[in-house]
Design an enzyme around this catalytic site. Structure first.
Site, PDB file in Angstrom:
ATOM      1  N   GLU A 413       0.822  -1.220   0.000  1.00  0.00           N
ATOM      2  CA  GLU A 413       0.000   0.000   0.000  1.00  0.00           C
ATOM      3  C   GLU A 413       0.857   1.272   0.000  1.00  0.00           C
ATOM      4  O   GLU A 413       0.604   2.209   0.739  1.00  0.00           O
ATOM      5  CB  GLU A 413      -0.993  -0.016   1.170  1.00  0.00           C
ATOM      6  CG  GLU A 413      -2.045  -1.097   0.979  1.00  0.00           C
ATOM      7  CD  GLU A 413      -3.255  -0.982   1.898  1.00  0.00           C
ATOM      8  OE1 GLU A 413      -3.530   0.109   2.409  1.00  0.00           O
ATOM      9  OE2 GLU A 413      -3.918  -2.009   2.086  1.00  0.00           O
TER      10      GLU A 413
HETATM   11  C1  LIG Z   1       1.794  -9.774   0.066  1.00  0.00           C
HETATM   12  C2  LIG Z   1       1.415  -8.652  -0.831  1.00  0.00           C
HETATM   13  C3  LIG Z   1       0.087  -8.265  -0.967  1.00  0.00           C
HETATM   14  C4  LIG Z   1      -0.271  -7.244  -1.848  1.00  0.00           C
HETATM   15  N1  LIG Z   1      -1.601  -6.933  -2.021  1.00  0.00           N
HETATM   16  C5  LIG Z   1      -1.953  -6.050  -2.986  1.00  0.00           C
HETATM   17  C6  LIG Z   1      -3.326  -5.826  -3.307  1.00  0.00           C
HETATM   18  O1  LIG Z   1      -4.226  -6.372  -2.680  1.00  0.00           O
HETATM   19  N2  LIG Z   1      -3.631  -4.971  -4.332  1.00  0.00           N
HETATM   20  C7  LIG Z   1      -2.668  -4.333  -5.059  1.00  0.00           C
HETATM   21  O2  LIG Z   1      -2.996  -3.598  -5.974  1.00  0.00           O
HETATM   22  N3  LIG Z   1      -1.346  -4.514  -4.756  1.00  0.00           N
HETATM   23  C8  LIG Z   1      -0.975  -5.358  -3.755  1.00  0.00           C
HETATM   24  N4  LIG Z   1       0.362  -5.564  -3.464  1.00  0.00           N
HETATM   25  C9  LIG Z   1       1.363  -4.829  -4.200  1.00  0.00           C
HETATM   26  C10 LIG Z   1       2.091  -3.781  -3.371  1.00  0.00           C
HETATM   27  O3  LIG Z   1       1.256  -2.684  -3.163  1.00  0.00           O
HETATM   28  C11 LIG Z   1       3.383  -3.453  -4.141  1.00  0.00           C
HETATM   29  O4  LIG Z   1       4.257  -4.547  -3.913  1.00  0.00           O
HETATM   30  C12 LIG Z   1       4.010  -2.153  -3.697  1.00  0.00           C
HETATM   31  O5  LIG Z   1       3.233  -1.072  -4.137  1.00  0.00           O
HETATM   32  C13 LIG Z   1       5.433  -1.982  -4.234  1.00  0.00           C
HETATM   33  O6  LIG Z   1       5.494  -2.245  -5.602  1.00  0.00           O
HETATM   34  P1  LIG Z   1       6.592  -3.278  -6.150  1.00  0.00           P
HETATM   35  O7  LIG Z   1       6.515  -4.511  -5.336  1.00  0.00           O
HETATM   36  O8  LIG Z   1       6.440  -3.393  -7.610  1.00  0.00           O
HETATM   37  O9  LIG Z   1       7.990  -2.612  -5.798  1.00  0.00           O
HETATM   38  P2  LIG Z   1       8.796  -1.542  -6.676  1.00  0.00           P
HETATM   39  O10 LIG Z   1       7.905  -0.491  -7.177  1.00  0.00           O
HETATM   40  O11 LIG Z   1       9.664  -2.262  -7.652  1.00  0.00           O
HETATM   41  O12 LIG Z   1       9.731  -0.887  -5.561  1.00  0.00           O
HETATM   42  C14 LIG Z   1      10.762  -1.648  -4.904  1.00  0.00           C
HETATM   43  C15 LIG Z   1      11.426  -0.768  -3.885  1.00  0.00           C
HETATM   44  O13 LIG Z   1      12.065   0.326  -4.557  1.00  0.00           O
HETATM   45  C16 LIG Z   1      12.041   1.471  -3.747  1.00  0.00           C
HETATM   46  N5  LIG Z   1      11.393   2.545  -4.503  1.00  0.00           N
HETATM   47  C17 LIG Z   1      10.471   2.452  -5.482  1.00  0.00           C
HETATM   48  N6  LIG Z   1      10.130   3.659  -5.932  1.00  0.00           N
HETATM   49  C18 LIG Z   1      10.857   4.550  -5.244  1.00  0.00           C
HETATM   50  C19 LIG Z   1      10.965   5.969  -5.225  1.00  0.00           C
HETATM   51  N7  LIG Z   1      10.203   6.742  -6.010  1.00  0.00           N
HETATM   52  N8  LIG Z   1      11.804   6.537  -4.347  1.00  0.00           N
HETATM   53  C20 LIG Z   1      12.552   5.808  -3.515  1.00  0.00           C
HETATM   54  N9  LIG Z   1      12.503   4.466  -3.474  1.00  0.00           N
HETATM   55  C21 LIG Z   1      11.663   3.849  -4.322  1.00  0.00           C
HETATM   56  C22 LIG Z   1      11.250   1.111  -2.471  1.00  0.00           C
HETATM   57  O14 LIG Z   1      12.174   0.769  -1.452  1.00  0.00           O
HETATM   58  C23 LIG Z   1      10.482  -0.119  -2.889  1.00  0.00           C
HETATM   59  O15 LIG Z   1      10.211  -0.978  -1.787  1.00  0.00           O
HETATM   60  C24 LIG Z   1       0.734  -6.573  -2.575  1.00  0.00           C
HETATM   61  C25 LIG Z   1       2.071  -6.936  -2.416  1.00  0.00           C
HETATM   62  C26 LIG Z   1       2.426  -7.966  -1.578  1.00  0.00           C
HETATM   63  C27 LIG Z   1       3.871  -8.355  -1.461  1.00  0.00           C
END
Ligand SMILES: Cc1cc2nc3c(=O)[nH]c(=O)nc-3n(C[C@H](O)[C@H](O)[C@H](O)COP(=O)(O)OP(=O)(O)OC[C@H]3O[C@@H](n4cnc5c(N)ncnc54)[C@H](O)[C@@H]3O)c2cc1C
Length: 594
Positions: A413
């Site tokens: 989130e």
């Molecule tokens: C168990 C689980 C349940 C989930 N449930 C839902 C759900 O119900 N609905 C839904 O829509 N999504 C869901 N998600 C998705 C979740 O919201 C995303 O994993 C989250 O938004 C991060 O996106 P990403 O995993 O692609 O990480 P990425 O966007 O690849 O980011 C990886 C890391 O990079 C860093 N980063 C990224 N952007 C920046 C920035 N601008 N500045 C500085 N650092 C940055 C942060 O440290 C981040 O943790 C779920 C994820 C998990 C693991």
């Protein structure tokens, strides 16, 4: 303008359209960034009205009894499943439709009361609290907030009782933190009766068990070659809905079903659009504001469990002929957990009350709450883990599960880094615009109206830096804290102004500066919530003639530690190794093979 600048301008314009829609009442957090203490939103400490409190107490009793008898968090984790009987039971006690209006089968609870329910579940089982959040806080939230009467009438009754389950599907491979980059396409049919959806979503909680999913997809903007995001209600029985992976195996919150699905030429009737077409990103961000509030409640519950476990162990485990609770380094950890749990509850309550009381724009407060509570919970779990020593490492102790479960909180989130940057940038926008007004007018001094506006903006800015805001506490014992907090808000404002004047537009990319500003703002908000709660509790104790409670030590400690952190963050704005940090990172990023 080069390509990068053009891209930046486009991003700024999109963010402006999305986040700053017209004039709104000044909220607490935005007020902080302007040097104001908008006391009305945070003081006195909010209370649930008596009639609603009685209903909440009844629901909590029923819920506790159900959870005591039927919820086994260790088994949920082991089997990586929440039994249907537990889901049905949660539906029966009203948890799955707590805030849905009575007319649609819900309990009609306020967000504050709902947070107390989520805190109770969060105390016991993170899988279950995340499941409830995915269904109720975000899964059906767009329907509750943006649905038409017909849509609510059609969908909500079954969703409010748990007969049907909901999910919220935003994330895709290319749209994680960058939520605006949704690639799933929704093409309108020739006759305009439906949209044809194509694309894939991943990491979606409840995807495989949901009967209704709120799905974000990209729709064409009529009369242009642009696209924007629209929210749709999708059901898995629609032809072309394909579950690619129902339960992605994972480290924590293993009871939740996190899935991947594809939509292949799925026809979705236009009646299933939620909110205005093309405004799906705004819908999604508003939904997530609610999710972040209950996130705070779940983390508060889990922190209270940490405190209970720490006390139990420190009072029973003996080493060197003493119980562990005799050692100062153990006491230090327990005291910090108590202080943080107190603050997390206060912050959650006040943030939920902002929503209940109709503040239009609470995105800063919910983002602060999410980052603050998830980071503090992680520290709490780490501390109690240490107190348990080797025993914490074994699966018969709940701490290894709690640690695995809690790790997602800092990512889901909205990753905490993204939200931290968001807090700083959205917060600084107000004073930044005033400076821009002054600067632009100084560059073009001929426009008379502009000069008047710049003069007003200048007075506003100057006013904030000469006035220490008044913090209206009732208890004489808290006057010192109130004065300290006022001075820190003033110092914060001076620091924000200085950063804006020094760095100007490049500050948009300076995340190390943003982080300190956001961290200071979060601690200022947390301290305010603690002071508000502390004040109300002291008043209550004094009226009822009872002696001081252990919570008062926790509140006292939190305020002092929080003030120290704020001073540290502000000092770091001028005394830091940022250049070296960035140079080191750059040098190693340039040599990925080493
Ligand atoms: C168990 C689980 C349940 C989930 N449930 C839902 C759900 O119900 N609905 C839904 O829509 N999504 C869901 N998600 C998705 C979740 O919201 C995303 O994993 C989250 O938004 C991060 O996106 P990403 O995993 O692609 O990480 P990425 O966007 O690849 O980011 C990886 C890391 O990079 C860093 N980063 C990224 N952007 C920046 C920035 N601008 N500045 C500085 N650092 C940055 C942060 O440290 C981040 O943790 C779920 C994820 C998990 C693991």
């Amino acid at each position: 303008m080069n390509k990068l600048d053009a891209q930046r301008q486009k991003e700024i314009q999109q963010a402006e359209e999305l986040l700053f829609a017209g004039p709104q009442a000044l909220g607490f957090a935005k007020g902080l960034f302007q040097g104001h203490f908008v006391a009305d939103w945070v003081m006195p400490y909010p209370r649930i009205p008596a009639a609603q409190q009685a209903e909440l107490d009844g629901s909590l009793t029923e819920l506790r009894q159900f959870l005591d008898e039927h919820l086994d968090p260790a088994e949920i984790d082991r089997k990586a499943d929440i039994p249907r009987s537990v889901i049905d039971g949660l539906g029966r006690v009203g948890v799955l439709g707590m805030t849905a209006p009575n007319e649609y089968g819900g309990r009609g609870f306020s967000q504050m009361a709902n947070c107390k329910i989520l805190e109770e579940i969060g105390r016991r089982c993170a899988s279950t609290s995340v499941f409830v959040n995915a269904h109720h806080s975000i899964g059906i939230r767009a329907l509750l907030l943006f649905g038409t009467h017909e849509q609510k009438q059609r969908w909500l009754p079954k969703l409010s009782t748990g007969e049907q389950l909901g999910a919220f599907a935003l994330t895709e491979k290319e749209a994680g933190s960058d939520a605006a980059n949704v690639q799933m396409q929704a093409r309108p049919s020739e006759d305009g009766s439906h949209f044809v959806l194509n694309g894939e979503k991943r990491y979606i909680t409840n995807a495989a068990i949901a009967d209704v999913l709120t799905v974000m997809a990209r729709t064409p903007v009529p009369g242009s070659d642009k696209t924007s995001i629209t929210a749709f209600l999708v059901t898995p029985d629609m032809p072309g809905f394909e579950m690619l992976e129902a339960r992605m195996p994972k480290m924590g919150i293993r009871g939740t079903a996190t899935g991947r699905f594809a939509l292949r030429d799925v026809k979705v009737p236009k009646e299933n659009i939620l909110g205005p077409p093309g405004k799906g990103l705004k819908v999604a961000l508003t939904v997530l504001d609610f999710g972040r509030t209950t996130f705070g409640a779940c983390c508060t519950g889990a922190a209270k469990t940490c405190l209970r476990l720490a006390i139990e162990h420190a009072n029973t485990r003996k080493q060197f002929n003493k119980t562990l609770g005799n050692f100062h380094l153990v006491q230090k950890k327990i005291a910090r957990i108590a202080a943080d749990a107190y603050a997390m509850e206060a912050m959650t309550t006040i943030t939920a009350a902002l929503i209940d009381r109709g503040l239009e724009d609470y995105m800063l407060e919910t983002a602060m709450l999410k980052v603050f509570t998830t980071e503090r919970l992680w520290e709490c779990i780490n501390d109690v883990f240490q107190i348990y020593g080797g025993s914490a490492y074994f699966v018969d102790c709940p701490l290894e599960r709690m640690m695995r479960d809690a790790r997602i909180n800092q990512i889901g989130e909205g990753a905490n880094e993204v939200l931290t940057s968001f807090v700083a940038l959205v917060g600084m926008r107000g004073p930044g615009m005033e400076f821009k007004e002054i600067y632009d007018t100084m560059m073009k001094p001929t426009r008379e109206r502009g000069i008047a506006k710049a003069w007003a903006a200048g007075k506003q800015r100057l006013g904030a830096t000469v006035r220490v805001p008044e913090i209206p506490v009732h208890s004489a014992e808290l006057r010192w804290f109130a004065n300290q907090l006022g001075r820190l808000i003033w110092r914060f404002n001076v620091a924000v102004n200085r950063a804006l004047i020094t760095y100007r537009e490049p500050i948009l990319d300076m995340q190390l500066v943003q982080e300190r500003i956001a961290n200071a703002a979060m601690d200022l908000f947390a301290s305010t919530c603690v002071l508000s709660r502390y004040d109300t509790e002291l008043q209550f104790t004094q009226r009822n003639g009872s002696s001081s409670s252990p919570d008062q030590f926790a509140a006292d400690l939190f305020l002092r530690q929080s003030f120290r952190r704020i001073r540290h963050f502000l000092a770091g704005l001028t005394d830091n190794e940022d250049k070296l940090v960035l140079a080191t990172a750059k040098s190693v990023l340039g040599k990925p093979e080493s």
